[in-house]
Write a protein that holds these residues in place. Structure first.
Motif, mmCIF file in Angstrom:
data_model
loop_
_atom_site.group_PDB
_atom_site.id
_atom_site.type_symbol
_atom_site.label_atom_id
_atom_site.label_comp_id
_atom_site.label_asym_id
_atom_site.label_seq_id
_atom_site.Cartn_x
_atom_site.Cartn_y
_atom_site.Cartn_z
ATOM 1 N N THR A 151 199.644 -49.292 60.139
ATOM 2 C CA THR A 151 199.977 -50.400 61.032
ATOM 3 C C THR A 151 198.882 -51.455 60.944
ATOM 4 O O THR A 151 197.719 -51.157 60.655
ATOM 5 N N GLY A 152 199.258 -52.727 61.195
ATOM 6 C CA GLY A 152 198.309 -53.830 61.084
ATOM 7 C C GLY A 152 198.026 -54.481 62.415
ATOM 8 O O GLY A 152 198.905 -54.562 63.288
ATOM 9 N N TYR A 153 196.793 -54.974 62.593
ATOM 10 C CA TYR A 153 196.344 -55.513 63.876
ATOM 11 C C TYR A 153 195.979 -56.997 63.788
ATOM 12 O O TYR A 153 195.832 -57.551 62.689
ATOM 13 N N GLN A 154 195.769 -57.595 64.951
ATOM 14 C CA GLN A 154 195.471 -59.023 65.039
ATOM 15 C C GLN A 154 194.202 -59.402 64.298
ATOM 16 O O GLN A 154 194.069 -60.532 63.824
ATOM 17 N N GLY A 165 193.178 -51.153 68.591
ATOM 18 C CA GLY A 165 193.282 -52.567 68.256
ATOM 19 C C GLY A 165 194.445 -53.160 69.023
ATOM 20 O O GLY A 165 195.197 -52.452 69.696
ATOM 21 N N THR A 166 194.610 -54.471 68.908
ATOM 22 C CA THR A 166 195.673 -55.164 69.623
ATOM 23 C C THR A 166 196.738 -55.665 68.653
ATOM 24 O O THR A 166 196.416 -56.196 67.591
ATOM 25 N N GLY A 167 197.988 -55.474 69.044
ATOM 26 C CA GLY A 167 199.097 -56.046 68.285
ATOM 27 C C GLY A 167 199.489 -55.315 67.021
ATOM 28 O O GLY A 167 199.578 -55.938 65.959
ATOM 29 N N PRO A 168 199.774 -54.006 67.075
ATOM 30 C CA PRO A 168 200.272 -53.294 65.887
ATOM 31 C C PRO A 168 201.718 -53.715 65.593
ATOM 32 O O PRO A 168 202.659 -53.065 66.012
ATOM 33 N N GLU A 169 201.884 -54.803 64.889
ATOM 34 C CA GLU A 169 203.181 -55.463 64.688
ATOM 35 C C GLU A 169 204.232 -54.559 64.068
ATOM 36 O O GLU A 169 205.366 -54.501 64.519
ATOM 37 N N ASP A 170 203.878 -53.857 62.996
ATOM 38 C CA ASP A 170 204.838 -53.018 62.266
ATOM 39 C C ASP A 170 204.190 -51.675 61.962
ATOM 40 O O ASP A 170 202.959 -51.562 61.911
ATOM 41 N N ILE A 171 205.023 -50.660 61.770
ATOM 42 C CA ILE A 171 204.528 -49.314 61.458
ATOM 43 C C ILE A 171 205.381 -48.736 60.341
ATOM 44 O O ILE A 171 206.612 -48.686 60.452
ATOM 45 N N PRO A 193 198.115 -59.239 59.238
ATOM 46 C CA PRO A 193 199.235 -58.476 58.665
ATOM 47 C C PRO A 193 200.361 -58.310 59.685
ATOM 48 O O PRO A 193 200.130 -57.871 60.809
ATOM 49 N N LEU A 194 201.574 -58.655 59.279
ATOM 50 C CA LEU A 194 202.752 -58.515 60.131
ATOM 51 C C LEU A 194 203.656 -57.444 59.527
ATOM 52 O O LEU A 194 203.319 -56.275 59.530
ATOM 53 N N GLY A 195 204.816 -57.817 58.977
ATOM 54 C CA GLY A 195 205.702 -56.825 58.381
ATOM 55 C C GLY A 195 205.088 -56.170 57.148
ATOM 56 O O GLY A 195 204.368 -56.814 56.376
ATOM 57 N N MET A 196 205.375 -54.876 56.963
ATOM 58 C CA MET A 196 204.826 -54.130 55.834
ATOM 59 C C MET A 196 205.880 -53.172 55.292
ATOM 60 O O MET A 196 206.732 -52.692 56.034
ATOM 61 N N GLN A 197 205.793 -52.889 53.984
ATOM 62 C CA GLN A 197 206.657 -51.894 53.362
ATOM 63 C C GLN A 197 206.031 -51.443 52.053
ATOM 64 O O GLN A 197 205.367 -52.233 51.370
ATOM 65 N N PHE A 198 206.219 -50.180 51.698
ATOM 66 C CA PHE A 198 205.693 -49.665 50.440
ATOM 67 C C PHE A 198 206.683 -49.918 49.311
ATOM 68 O O PHE A 198 207.905 -49.815 49.501
ATOM 69 N N ASP A 199 206.136 -50.234 48.138
ATOM 70 C CA ASP A 199 206.995 -50.369 46.962
ATOM 71 C C ASP A 199 207.134 -49.026 46.256
ATOM 72 O O ASP A 199 206.611 -48.001 46.724
#
Length: 331
Positions: free
Chosen positions: A35-38, A19-25, A67-73
């Motif tokens: 990771t999230g894509y466009q 995919g294109t644009g894996p903004e955050d991992i 999806p841009l920034g990501m984090q687990f709670d």
């Protein structure tokens, strides 16, 4: 401190053309990476010693947004800053729920990055009060300073604004023991700190200023380093217009594609707890560029990008560098 080098060219490329644009991992409690894509997909994959486990990549969920920034709670939900859908929570089984919707709060325009405190409070940025993802470059050109740092309480479902008038509020990262939270101001090339505990609680100051690039996401390795991704170096022409707001407004009327930086430069720095530069990784080769995130796990720094069709990983243990990351490179 920011001497040009080719350290970033040592990164290995993975998930090519998934995919294109894996903004955050980010790494989840299940040990897999996400990771999230466009196109709205969030893809997860397995890693062994810093290398992708072949055939492990699979779609986890599609948010229907970006999806841009990501984090687990703390209970295993993936908290997602979605530029189009709002602040989301994705359960371990892939059920998506909206915590903060744009329709619920018209003042929100561009939720960008997120981090989660130990007490469950979710900290997130609203990059601009004027422009969304597709038109973000106009905010940087106009320097409108309408970005904000906010928090959301899952216990009360309440959203609170903590900092206003930020120059494109972007990456968010909590510091050691959640003593403070950092927020990147992309348009000002600086990182601002909001103190959460101690005698300075409620006050803000500058963590680092005068960056040579425009900071995107920031992450904390849990010990002694903040990783800061800079997808583009500062545009000298735009900097020169700092005292000419009328001209900047005129530029804001041009098509966005004419204003977006076109250089393919890679730039990541590691910052110490006092804001000084520890590591300096760059590359002009274009092998991995427009870096939007850097997250360290088990001696490897995973890189995301707004533009690349892949993720990358930088194995720190394989590099010969001094504290500024300037050395002889891979053996």
């Amino acid at each position: 401190m920011f001497a040009e080098n080719e350290r970033l060219a040592a990164a290995f490329i993975h998930l090519l053309n998934i995919g294109t644009g894996p903004e955050d991992i980010v790494r989840g409690p299940d040990g897999r990476f996400y990771t999230g894509y466009q196109d709205g997909r969030i893809v997860r994959f397995a890693v062994d010693d810093g290398r992708l486990v072949e055939g492990s990549a699979q779609e986890f969920v599609n948010t229907g947004g970006r999806p841009l920034g990501m984090q687990f709670d703390g209970v295993g939900n993936l908290i997602v800053a979605d530029a189009f859908k709002g602040l989301l929570s994705v359960s371990p089984t892939g059920e998506v729920s909206t915590l903060v919707a744009y329709t619920d709060d018209p003042s929100l325009r561009f939720i960008d990055d997120v981090d989660v405190a130990k007490d469950g409070i979710i900290w997130f940025s609203d990059a601009s009060g004027r422009f969304g993802l597709h038109d973000y470059i106009y905010d940087l050109i106009e320097a409108s300073a309408t970005g904000r740092l906010l928090s959301y309480s899952p216990a009360t479902s309440q959203t609170k604004v903590h900092l206003r008038d930020l120059y494109f509020a972007n990456g968010v990262a909590l510091g050691p023991e959640d003593q403070y939270v950092l927020v990147n101001e992309t348009g000002a090339s600086r990182v601002t700190r909001l103190w959460l505990k101690g005698a300075k609680a409620g006050s803000s100051d500058t963590f680092i200023d005068g960056l040579p690039g425009m900071p995107d996401n920031i992450s904390f390795n849990g010990l002694d380093t903040f990783w800061l991704a800079m997808p583009a170096v500062r545009n000298r022409a735009i900097d020169a217009l700092a005292d000419h707001p009328f001209v900047r407004k005129l530029l804001g009327g041009l098509p966005a594609e004419l204003l977006v930086p076109a250089d393919h430069y890679g730039f990541v720095v590691g910052l110490s707890l006092d804001g000084s530069v520890k590591f300096n990784f760059q590359s002009a080769s274009g092998s991995y560029h427009t870096v939007t995130s850097a997250n360290e796990y088990d001696g490897h720094v995973w890189l995301g990008s707004l533009a690349m069709p892949s993720v990358a990983v930088l194995p720190l243990q394989d590099l010969k560098y001094n504290k500024l990351g300037i050395g002889s490179g891979r053996d």
